[in-house]
Design an enzyme around this catalytic site. Structure first.
Site, mmCIF file in Angstrom:
data_model
loop_
_atom_site.group_PDB
_atom_site.id
_atom_site.type_symbol
_atom_site.label_atom_id
_atom_site.label_comp_id
_atom_site.label_asym_id
_atom_site.label_seq_id
_atom_site.Cartn_x
_atom_site.Cartn_y
_atom_site.Cartn_z
ATOM 1 N N ASP A 33 -5.203 0.033 6.061
ATOM 2 C CA ASP A 33 -5.959 -0.327 7.261
ATOM 3 C C ASP A 33 -7.138 0.614 7.474
ATOM 4 O O ASP A 33 -8.280 0.186 7.674
ATOM 5 C CB ASP A 33 -5.051 -0.286 8.486
ATOM 6 C CG ASP A 33 -3.957 -1.330 8.439
ATOM 7 O OD1 ASP A 33 -3.964 -2.155 7.502
ATOM 8 O OD2 ASP A 33 -3.082 -1.307 9.315
ATOM 9 N N GLY A 38 -1.187 -5.418 19.034
ATOM 10 C CA GLY A 38 0.022 -6.120 18.656
ATOM 11 C C GLY A 38 -0.199 -7.408 17.885
ATOM 12 O O GLY A 38 0.755 -8.141 17.624
ATOM 13 N N SER A 41 -4.793 -4.493 13.100
ATOM 14 C CA SER A 41 -5.143 -3.070 13.039
ATOM 15 C C SER A 41 -5.954 -2.561 14.218
ATOM 16 O O SER A 41 -6.964 -1.866 14.057
ATOM 17 C CB SER A 41 -5.872 -2.745 11.730
ATOM 18 O OG SER A 41 -5.017 -2.945 10.643
ATOM 19 N N ASP A 61 0.823 -1.213 0.000
ATOM 20 C CA ASP A 61 0.000 0.000 0.000
ATOM 21 C C ASP A 61 0.850 1.252 0.000
ATOM 22 O O ASP A 61 0.582 2.202 -0.745
ATOM 23 C CB ASP A 61 -1.001 0.000 1.160
ATOM 24 C CG ASP A 61 -0.367 -0.105 2.533
ATOM 25 O OD1 ASP A 61 0.773 -0.586 2.634
ATOM 26 O OD2 ASP A 61 -1.028 0.288 3.522
#
Length: 387
Positions: A187, A137, A141, A42
């Site tokens: 995201d 983590g 997202s 992206d």
């Protein structure tokens, strides 16, 4: 809105009332996402194929007349996830003018600063309560879901006109400029724009106006998202996400191109890069873009085998060329394939986090049981099935 989301909203409304002693004036939520294929493309103006997960971050908000403008009082169940030692119900009073602290509260400040920029004026004092079922983590997202949910809740609270695409770009800027992570828009965009039971093929060739097309997920097959037990740390240390981003930029500079996604697979044979590491990074991005095209076509055609092969070669590329996987993730993928998964790959930014698996519905339970038996630290985060 799903039944789960409605229940979450009812729960957080009660939690807000209990915490502050008055009712929330606005409630919003945002889903986690999993990227089925198209990793580290992206921010290289390439292609991605993410979808939503049935995990949400929920935010309740009200105007808080007892605190000054550009100040927010926030309480969150993130305290539990961080195992910080602070009791549930701990509140933080944050100024939008303060510097980041290296805590989850930085994302609150970053997101609200973007709303402040959008309205070109101060925000009233706010009270927020945040609850999330998205583990931090895990590579699905949690940060982007928090950003989008925060912008949505303030948008509704203050009756601000903000479109879904604008919300996505505001959330990305929050992460880029305040948090300091040079992430792409994937995201935030999928969380803002996608809908259930569909993947969203996004083309970032034009970063200002990315194009996107939905595709239905496979029937009779399941995408399992499995947390490895090892949290990723995208913004910490040398050699990680920021380094990969810089290497891609350096490769573009040496090749005199604007982005790596301008290159075709055929161009890989004729480029002039001498640095072995840069060559690997370029090859991953170019081949990954082709895999996304092939995987999207496979979704449209219902071709399970092609899609699974794209997933498997994507993981190998991340392991060997982009070098963003870790041995524990590699083993988890290999063993998942041995226990019946058709496709297995690391998902998210890498360096830990989660994997995504494609498995036939009738083999799902056997695969789940085998993973959990062999990897005590692993956890099934979500499964995506199409009715």
């Amino acid at each position: 809105m799903s039944a789960d989301t409605k229940k979450s909203n009812i729960d957080i409304e009660h939690a807000f009332n209990t915490q502050y002693g008055y009712k929330a004036q606005s409630i919003a939520s945002a889903h986690a996402r999993v990227n089925l294929i198209g990793e580290h493309t992206d921010y290289n103006n390439g292609l991605v194929l993410p979808t939503l997960l049935p995990l949400t971050t929920n935010v309740a908000a009200a105007i808080h007349s007892s605190v000054p403008e550009d100040t927010v009082v926030v309480c969150s169940t993130f305290e539990e996830q961080e195992d910080s030692g602070r009791a549930v119900g701990t509140t933080h009073t944050l100024s939008l003018l303060e510097k980041k602290r290296g805590m989850w509260t930085d994302y609150v400040i970053a997101s609200l600063r973007e709303v402040k920029k959008h309205i070109r004026g101060p925000l009233p004092g706010l009270a927020l309560y945040i609850h999330s079922s998205i583990p931090a983590g895990a590579g699905i997202s949690s940060s982007a879901a928090l950003e989008v949910a925060l912008i949505r809740v303030v948008k509704t609270l203050l009756s601000i006109e903000i479109g879904d695409m604008t919300i996505a770009t505001m959330a990305q800027r929050a992460e880029n400029e305040y948090i300091g992570l040079p992430c792409g828009l994937m995201d935030q965009m999928v969380i803002s724009l996608a809908f259930e039971n569909h993947a969203l093929c996004i083309n970032f060739y034009d970063q200002k106006q990315p194009s996107y097309e939905p595709a239905p997920l496979f029937k009779n097959h399941v995408f399992l998202v499995v947390f490895s037990g090892i949290s990723h740390r995208l913004a910490e240390g040398d050699g990680g996400y920021k380094t990969r981003f810089a290497q891609c930029q350096e490769a573009c500079k040496q090749l005199h191109i604007a982005s790596l996604s301008q290159l075709s697979v055929q161009d890989l044979q004729s480029h002039t890069l001498q640095d072995t590491i840069l060559c690997k990074r370029v090859e991953h991005v170019v081949q990954e873009n082709k895999r996304v095209r092939d995987a999207y076509a496979a979704l449209i055609d219902g071709d399970i085998q092609v899609f699974a092969e794209c997933m498997n070669t994507s993981h190998i590329s991340q392991r060997d060329l982009y070098q963003c996987s870790i041995p524990e993730i590699d083993i988890l993928c290999e063993e998942s394939l041995a226990h019946g998964a058709l496709g297995a790959r690391i998902t998210g930014g890498g360096f830990g986090g989660a994997i995504v698996l494609l498995v036939h519905e009738h083999k799902k339970e056997k695969l789940r049981n085998a993973i959990l038996a062999q990897h005590k630290e692993a956890r099934i985060l979500a499964e995506l099935t199409v009715p």
